[in-house]
Motif scaffolding. Sequence first.
Motif, mmCIF file in Angstrom:
data_model
loop_
_atom_site.group_PDB
_atom_site.id
_atom_site.type_symbol
_atom_site.label_atom_id
_atom_site.label_comp_id
_atom_site.label_asym_id
_atom_site.label_seq_id
_atom_site.Cartn_x
_atom_site.Cartn_y
_atom_site.Cartn_z
ATOM 1 N N GLY A 98 29.939 33.805 39.908
ATOM 2 C CA GLY A 98 31.227 34.411 40.273
ATOM 3 C C GLY A 98 32.169 33.394 40.894
ATOM 4 N N LEU A 99 31.618 32.493 41.711
ATOM 5 C CA LEU A 99 32.445 31.446 42.320
ATOM 6 C C LEU A 99 33.017 30.506 41.257
ATOM 7 C CD1 LEU A 99 30.418 30.436 45.527
ATOM 8 C CD2 LEU A 99 32.439 31.896 45.381
ATOM 9 N N TRP A 100 32.220 30.186 40.231
ATOM 10 C CA TRP A 100 32.723 29.324 39.158
ATOM 11 C C TRP A 100 33.874 30.001 38.415
ATOM 12 C CZ3 TRP A 100 32.105 24.406 39.036
ATOM 13 C CH2 TRP A 100 30.932 23.810 39.470
ATOM 14 N N VAL A 101 33.718 31.295 38.155
ATOM 15 C CA VAL A 101 34.791 32.048 37.494
ATOM 16 C C VAL A 101 36.035 32.056 38.371
ATOM 17 C CG1 VAL A 101 35.510 34.303 36.603
ATOM 18 C CG2 VAL A 101 33.187 33.489 36.189
ATOM 19 N N ALA A 102 35.846 32.267 39.683
ATOM 20 C CA ALA A 102 36.977 32.315 40.622
ATOM 21 C C ALA A 102 37.706 30.978 40.679
ATOM 22 C CB ALA A 102 36.490 32.718 42.020
ATOM 23 N N LEU A 103 36.959 29.886 40.656
ATOM 24 C CA LEU A 103 37.593 28.559 40.663
ATOM 25 C C LEU A 103 38.443 28.352 39.417
ATOM 26 C CD1 LEU A 103 34.656 26.358 42.026
ATOM 27 C CD2 LEU A 103 36.853 26.770 43.151
ATOM 28 N N PHE A 104 37.924 28.770 38.269
ATOM 29 C CA PHE A 104 38.668 28.644 37.018
ATOM 30 C C PHE A 104 39.934 29.508 37.041
ATOM 31 C CE2 PHE A 104 39.380 30.315 32.667
ATOM 32 C CZ PHE A 104 39.788 29.136 32.061
ATOM 33 N N LEU A 105 39.790 30.752 37.474
ATOM 34 C CA LEU A 105 40.933 31.658 37.540
ATOM 35 C C LEU A 105 41.940 31.197 38.602
ATOM 36 C CD1 LEU A 105 39.172 35.149 37.238
ATOM 37 C CD2 LEU A 105 40.295 33.811 35.443
ATOM 38 N N GLY A 106 41.434 30.605 39.679
ATOM 39 C CA GLY A 106 42.325 30.087 40.715
ATOM 40 C C GLY A 106 43.210 28.969 40.185
ATOM 41 N N PHE A 144 46.140 31.222 46.295
ATOM 42 C CA PHE A 144 45.446 32.062 45.324
ATOM 43 C C PHE A 144 43.995 31.652 45.069
ATOM 44 C CE2 PHE A 144 47.884 35.338 42.889
ATOM 45 C CZ PHE A 144 48.862 35.508 43.845
ATOM 46 N N PRO A 145 43.678 30.349 44.964
ATOM 47 C CA PRO A 145 42.263 29.997 44.802
ATOM 48 C C PRO A 145 41.405 30.542 45.935
ATOM 49 C CG PRO A 145 43.651 28.115 44.293
ATOM 50 C CD PRO A 145 44.559 29.166 44.866
ATOM 51 N N ALA A 146 41.914 30.473 47.170
ATOM 52 C CA ALA A 146 41.167 31.007 48.314
ATOM 53 C C ALA A 146 41.002 32.516 48.204
ATOM 54 C CB ALA A 146 41.888 30.648 49.618
ATOM 55 N N LEU A 147 42.079 33.205 47.806
ATOM 56 C CA LEU A 147 42.031 34.664 47.722
ATOM 57 C C LEU A 147 41.053 35.120 46.639
ATOM 58 C CD1 LEU A 147 43.384 37.062 49.115
ATOM 59 C CD2 LEU A 147 45.106 37.063 47.316
ATOM 60 N N LEU A 148 40.989 34.388 45.532
ATOM 61 C CA LEU A 148 40.076 34.761 44.457
ATOM 62 C C LEU A 148 38.625 34.430 44.814
ATOM 63 C CD1 LEU A 148 42.289 33.658 41.431
ATOM 64 C CD2 LEU A 148 41.789 35.988 42.179
ATOM 65 N N LEU A 149 38.403 33.317 45.502
ATOM 66 C CA LEU A 149 37.052 33.019 45.991
ATOM 67 C C LEU A 149 36.610 34.077 46.999
ATOM 68 C CD1 LEU A 149 37.369 29.150 46.430
ATOM 69 C CD2 LEU A 149 35.837 30.318 44.829
ATOM 70 N N GLN A 151 37.484 37.142 46.932
ATOM 71 C CA GLN A 151 37.170 38.348 46.164
ATOM 72 C C GLN A 151 35.699 38.350 45.746
ATOM 73 O OE1 GLN A 151 39.317 40.979 45.505
ATOM 74 N NE2 GLN A 151 37.540 42.012 44.653
ATOM 75 N N VAL A 152 35.157 37.185 45.420
ATOM 76 C CA VAL A 152 33.739 37.085 45.070
ATOM 77 C C VAL A 152 32.872 37.353 46.295
ATOM 78 C CG1 VAL A 152 31.922 35.573 44.179
ATOM 79 C CG2 VAL A 152 34.215 35.472 43.200
#
Length: 429
Positions: A98-106, A144-149, A151-152
Amino acid sequence: MRSSPTQTASIFHESKSLLMLAWPIMIAQLAQNTMGFVDTLMSARAGSEDLAAIALGSSLWLPIFLALAGILMATTPIVAHHVGAQDTHKVRSTFYQGLWVALFLGAISVFLLQNTSIILSRLSLEPSLQAKTEGYLAAISWGFPALLLLQVIRGFSEGHGRTKAVMKIALLGLLCNIPLNYIFIFGKLGLPALGGVGCGIASAIVMWIMLFAGTLYLNKSKFFAHLSFKWQVPIPSQLIAFLKLGTPIGFALLIESSMFSVIALLIAPYGETVIAANQITISFTGLIFMIPLSIAMALTIRVGQLAGAKQILEARKAAFTGIYLTLLIAFFTCLFVFLFVRSIVGLYTSETNIVSLATQLLLIAALFQFSDAIQVCAAGALRGYKDTAVPLLLVFISFWIIGLPSGYILGLTDIILPAQGAAGSGMDY
């Protein structure tokens, strides 16, 4: 057919379990909504142009965030299933994938928000307003990267049934948001007054503070000590499974949020009174929507854990108990709106024309509390079963095939009835 005392006690117990999970989620959601309210209130004091920049910027970043965060919401049901199955290895692995996905989406979110000039230039804005909007979006994008991380981390914690930590982090964000807005918007502590751009900077800092708090929680919590976190490389099969579950959630949230944006644009030609009345309705109904939404998120956790533990009958009972519970709550919220509708509208404005129209819209909105309660809780329960494709299809049909066209026909045309304006558009809900 009467329920036995045992059945009644079982339903009561399940309702209590759901509410214990749901109330911290509800406070967390309200805290996040309040941050947006604080941004609006404080930027308004900086000037109308700064307020307009934040309003325009929010209309761009919010759908992006909802879509990307929706993908990451897959963390909760996947973790809940593995927790129910007591598979510690897969719980830990899901977190890192999930963190890898969040980094990509961030990275995607930063790129999109840093390059909004193409869209804004087509709106024929005043150069100064466009510059402030671009500056606000560029500033907030770094958070946004922080907010998406985060979220995980949130989905991971909630998948374990730990919802209070998320509430505390959201409240911390709200507490930090106010002084940071004050410093950067109005230029305190020797810094220049940055207005709307300063609001974006403050929001980005708050997002990183919340991520730091979430990371600290995972590392210091005794509850998660047994997981012994060790970084993992991306695993393609798990990433594909994660995206397969999460992408429909993201699209469903995007479809729902975009419909409300389109409605706002369609009724704009009717003037300020209609726009204001519609905004009051959206604002209040969005507030009370936090109740069924929180129960739906609790259902995802509860059903996911029970399904993961192969307790199929208990998972089904939890799902239907959640729906019955939200219908009961919907009855009381509907009754509350009917009894106090003018007092509710009076909290927003005293202008007679707006009060009259907003009262009509809120009475219409009160009736869709029941359908809203059913759909959001059913979707939450289905996420617990890791079924997100069917809810996406239903949302698409309901909102874009039925809702939006019927709202347009009833509100803006004379095809069936004389054009009903905002009240007709409101009927598509």
